[in-house]
Design a protein around this motif. Structure first.
Motif, PDB file in Angstrom:
ATOM      1  N   TYR A   1      -5.216 -16.507  -0.991  1.00  0.00           N
ATOM      2  CA  TYR A   1      -4.504 -15.117  -1.089  1.00  0.00           C
ATOM      3  C   TYR A   1      -3.665 -15.234   0.321  1.00  0.00           C
ATOM      4  O   TYR A   1      -3.941 -14.615   0.960  1.00  0.00           O
ATOM      5  N   ALA A   2      -2.298 -14.423   0.129  1.00  0.00           N
ATOM      6  CA  ALA A   2      -1.537 -13.990   0.661  1.00  0.00           C
ATOM      7  C   ALA A   2      -2.094 -12.152   1.139  1.00  0.00           C
ATOM      8  O   ALA A   2      -2.643 -11.840   0.389  1.00  0.00           O
ATOM      9  N   VAL A   3      -2.154 -11.823   2.241  1.00  0.00           N
ATOM     10  CA  VAL A   3      -2.212 -10.575   2.464  1.00  0.00           C
ATOM     11  C   VAL A   3      -1.245  -9.703   3.067  1.00  0.00           C
ATOM     12  O   VAL A   3      -0.442 -10.496   3.845  1.00  0.00           O
ATOM     13  N   GLY A   4      -0.969  -8.835   2.213  1.00  0.00           N
ATOM     14  CA  GLY A   4      -0.009  -7.634   2.939  1.00  0.00           C
ATOM     15  C   GLY A   4      -0.487  -6.149   3.493  1.00  0.00           C
ATOM     16  O   GLY A   4      -1.399  -5.952   2.692  1.00  0.00           O
ATOM     17  N   TRP A   5       0.222  -5.139   4.116  1.00  0.00           N
ATOM     18  CA  TRP A   5       0.297  -4.140   4.349  1.00  0.00           C
ATOM     19  C   TRP A   5       1.019  -3.422   3.801  1.00  0.00           C
ATOM     20  O   TRP A   5       2.401  -3.840   4.576  1.00  0.00           O
ATOM     21  N   PHE A   6       0.819  -2.107   3.436  1.00  0.00           N
ATOM     22  CA  PHE A   6       1.775  -1.281   3.030  1.00  0.00           C
ATOM     23  C   PHE A   6       1.583  -0.054   3.930  1.00  0.00           C
ATOM     24  O   PHE A   6       0.736  -0.002   3.813  1.00  0.00           O
ATOM     25  N   ARG A   7       2.442   0.756   3.578  1.00  0.00           N
ATOM     26  CA  ARG A   7       1.792   2.086   4.086  1.00  0.00           C
ATOM     27  C   ARG A   7       2.571   3.781   2.981  1.00  0.00           C
ATOM     28  O   ARG A   7       3.790   3.164   2.476  1.00  0.00           O
ATOM     29  N   GLN A   8       1.667   4.522   2.797  1.00  0.00           N
ATOM     30  CA  GLN A   8       2.243   5.431   2.271  1.00  0.00           C
ATOM     31  C   GLN A   8       2.865   6.873   2.857  1.00  0.00           C
ATOM     32  O   GLN A   8       1.498   7.128   2.853  1.00  0.00           O
ATOM     33  N   ALA A   9       3.607   7.633   3.147  1.00  0.00           N
ATOM     34  CA  ALA A   9       3.525   8.987   3.959  1.00  0.00           C
ATOM     35  C   ALA A   9       3.378   9.917   2.253  1.00  0.00           C
ATOM     36  O   ALA A   9       4.510   9.687   1.070  1.00  0.00           O
ATOM     37  N   PRO A  10       3.623  11.176   2.357  1.00  0.00           N
ATOM     38  CA  PRO A  10       3.214  12.075   1.591  1.00  0.00           C
ATOM     39  C   PRO A  10       4.433  12.008   0.897  1.00  0.00           C
ATOM     40  O   PRO A  10       5.709  12.533   2.158  1.00  0.00           O
ATOM     41  N   GLY A  11       5.424  12.853  -0.102  1.00  0.00           N
ATOM     42  CA  GLY A  11       6.346  12.509  -0.680  1.00  0.00           C
ATOM     43  C   GLY A  11       6.896  11.232  -0.939  1.00  0.00           C
ATOM     44  O   GLY A  11       8.482  11.118  -1.182  1.00  0.00           O
ATOM     45  N   SER A  12       6.493   9.906  -0.089  1.00  0.00           N
ATOM     46  CA  SER A  12       7.368   9.090   0.298  1.00  0.00           C
ATOM     47  C   SER A  12       7.060   7.619  -1.000  1.00  0.00           C
ATOM     48  O   SER A  12       5.748   7.944  -1.099  1.00  0.00           O
ATOM     49  N   GLU A  13       7.564   6.778  -0.906  1.00  0.00           N
ATOM     50  CA  GLU A  13       7.085   5.393  -1.975  1.00  0.00           C
ATOM     51  C   GLU A  13       6.326   4.639  -0.938  1.00  0.00           C
ATOM     52  O   GLU A  13       6.650   5.094   0.022  1.00  0.00           O
ATOM     53  N   ARG A  14       5.346   3.977  -1.117  1.00  0.00           N
ATOM     54  CA  ARG A  14       4.698   2.707  -0.494  1.00  0.00           C
ATOM     55  C   ARG A  14       5.888   2.181  -0.140  1.00  0.00           C
ATOM     56  O   ARG A  14       6.565   1.546  -0.857  1.00  0.00           O
ATOM     57  N   GLU A  15       5.938   1.549   1.134  1.00  0.00           N
ATOM     58  CA  GLU A  15       6.830   0.325   1.940  1.00  0.00           C
ATOM     59  C   GLU A  15       5.461  -0.250   2.340  1.00  0.00           C
ATOM     60  O   GLU A  15       4.606  -0.467   2.898  1.00  0.00           O
ATOM     61  N   GLY A  16       6.400  -2.226   2.695  1.00  0.00           N
ATOM     62  CA  GLY A  16       5.908  -2.667   2.934  1.00  0.00           C
ATOM     63  C   GLY A  16       5.984  -2.746   4.563  1.00  0.00           C
ATOM     64  O   GLY A  16       7.186  -2.470   4.905  1.00  0.00           O
ATOM     65  N   VAL A  17       4.444  -2.983   4.918  1.00  0.00           N
ATOM     66  CA  VAL A  17       4.827  -2.751   6.933  1.00  0.00           C
ATOM     67  C   VAL A  17       5.208  -4.337   7.122  1.00  0.00           C
ATOM     68  O   VAL A  17       5.581  -5.025   8.120  1.00  0.00           O
ATOM     69  N   SER A  18       3.979  -5.262   6.474  1.00  0.00           N
ATOM     70  CA  SER A  18       3.656  -7.114   7.540  1.00  0.00           C
ATOM     71  C   SER A  18       3.115  -7.649   6.091  1.00  0.00           C
ATOM     72  O   SER A  18       2.073  -7.129   4.907  1.00  0.00           O
ATOM     73  N   CYS A  19       2.936  -9.207   6.803  1.00  0.00           N
ATOM     74  CA  CYS A  19       2.387  -9.412   5.299  1.00  0.00           C
ATOM     75  C   CYS A  19       2.438 -10.598   5.890  1.00  0.00           C
ATOM     76  O   CYS A  19       2.997 -11.725   6.658  1.00  0.00           O
ATOM     77  N   ILE A  20       1.515 -11.776   5.874  1.00  0.00           N
ATOM     78  CA  ILE A  20       0.655 -12.667   6.295  1.00  0.00           C
ATOM     79  C   ILE A  20       0.468 -14.017   5.362  1.00  0.00           C
ATOM     80  O   ILE A  20      -0.485 -13.396   4.345  1.00  0.00           O
ATOM     81  N   SER A  21       0.888 -15.204   5.041  1.00  0.00           N
ATOM     82  CA  SER A  21       1.092 -16.447   4.315  1.00  0.00           C
ATOM     83  C   SER A  21      -0.624 -16.618   3.976  1.00  0.00           C
ATOM     84  O   SER A  21      -1.769 -16.541   5.230  1.00  0.00           O
ATOM     85  N   ARG A  22      -1.351 -17.770   2.941  1.00  0.00           N
ATOM     86  CA  ARG A  22      -2.351 -17.879   3.095  1.00  0.00           C
ATOM     87  C   ARG A  22      -3.216 -18.059   4.177  1.00  0.00           C
ATOM     88  O   ARG A  22      -3.882 -18.476   4.587  1.00  0.00           O
ATOM     89  N   SER A  23      -2.525 -19.413   4.782  1.00  0.00           N
ATOM     90  CA  SER A  23      -2.769 -20.229   5.731  1.00  0.00           C
ATOM     91  C   SER A  23      -2.891 -19.617   7.519  1.00  0.00           C
ATOM     92  O   SER A  23      -3.644 -19.824   8.463  1.00  0.00           O
ATOM     93  N   GLY A  24      -1.986 -18.585   7.447  1.00  0.00           N
ATOM     94  CA  GLY A  24      -1.570 -17.198   8.194  1.00  0.00           C
ATOM     95  C   GLY A  24      -0.729 -18.062   9.406  1.00  0.00           C
ATOM     96  O   GLY A  24       0.204 -17.541  10.537  1.00  0.00           O
ATOM     97  N   GLY A  25      -0.431 -19.169   9.027  1.00  0.00           N
ATOM     98  CA  GLY A  25       0.903 -19.372   9.433  1.00  0.00           C
ATOM     99  C   GLY A  25       2.617 -19.493   9.528  1.00  0.00           C
ATOM    100  O   GLY A  25       3.566 -19.110   9.947  1.00  0.00           O
TER     101      GLY A  25
END
Length: 125
Positions: A32-56
């Motif tokens: 699995y690749a893994v992403g970090w997302f964030r959501q502030a009140p009243g806002s849509e969820r947005e992508g912050v960062s993502c890392i590939s399966r190997s981490g490379g």
């Protein structure tokens, strides 16, 4: 399907740092690749960062480039998000999510199938 649990959120002053962790259950974590997302009140969820399966390979939103660093330890089934120089616009609930058999392609929430419950980040000025 993976189960994900975030930790490490809290309250810091502007300019401070936090390290978020995303712990996964399941032996298929390296698939699995893994992403970090964030959501502030009243806002849509947005992508912050993502890392590939190997981490490379990593991806960052323009708003966090140079301040946040994503990493993973497949032996520990954990992904980390080191957040430095936190700003007043960074507060949100931060979620990690997993994408099976892809490497952050289509980096939007709808392309990630396993989600944690979120951890709150607060930044005071």
């Amino acid at each position: 399907q993976l189960q994900l649990v975030e930790s490490g959120g809290g309250s810091v002053q502007s300019g401070g740092s936090l390290r978020l962790s995303c712990a996964a259950s399941g032996w298929t974590f390296p698939a699995y690749a893994v992403g970090w997302f964030r959501q502030a009140p009243g806002s849509e969820r947005e992508g912050v960062s993502c890392i590939s399966r190997s981490g490379g390979s990593t991806r960052y939103a323009d708003s966090v480039k140079g301040r946040f660093t994503i990493s993973r330890d497949n032996a520990k089934n954990t992904v980390y998000l080191q957040m430095n120089s936190l700003k007043p616009e960074d507060p949100a609930v931060y979620f990690c999510a997993a994408q099976w058999n892809h490497d952050c392609s289509g980096w939007t929430p709808s392309n990630f199938g396993s989600w944690g419950q979120g951890t709150q980040v607060t930044v005071s000025s």
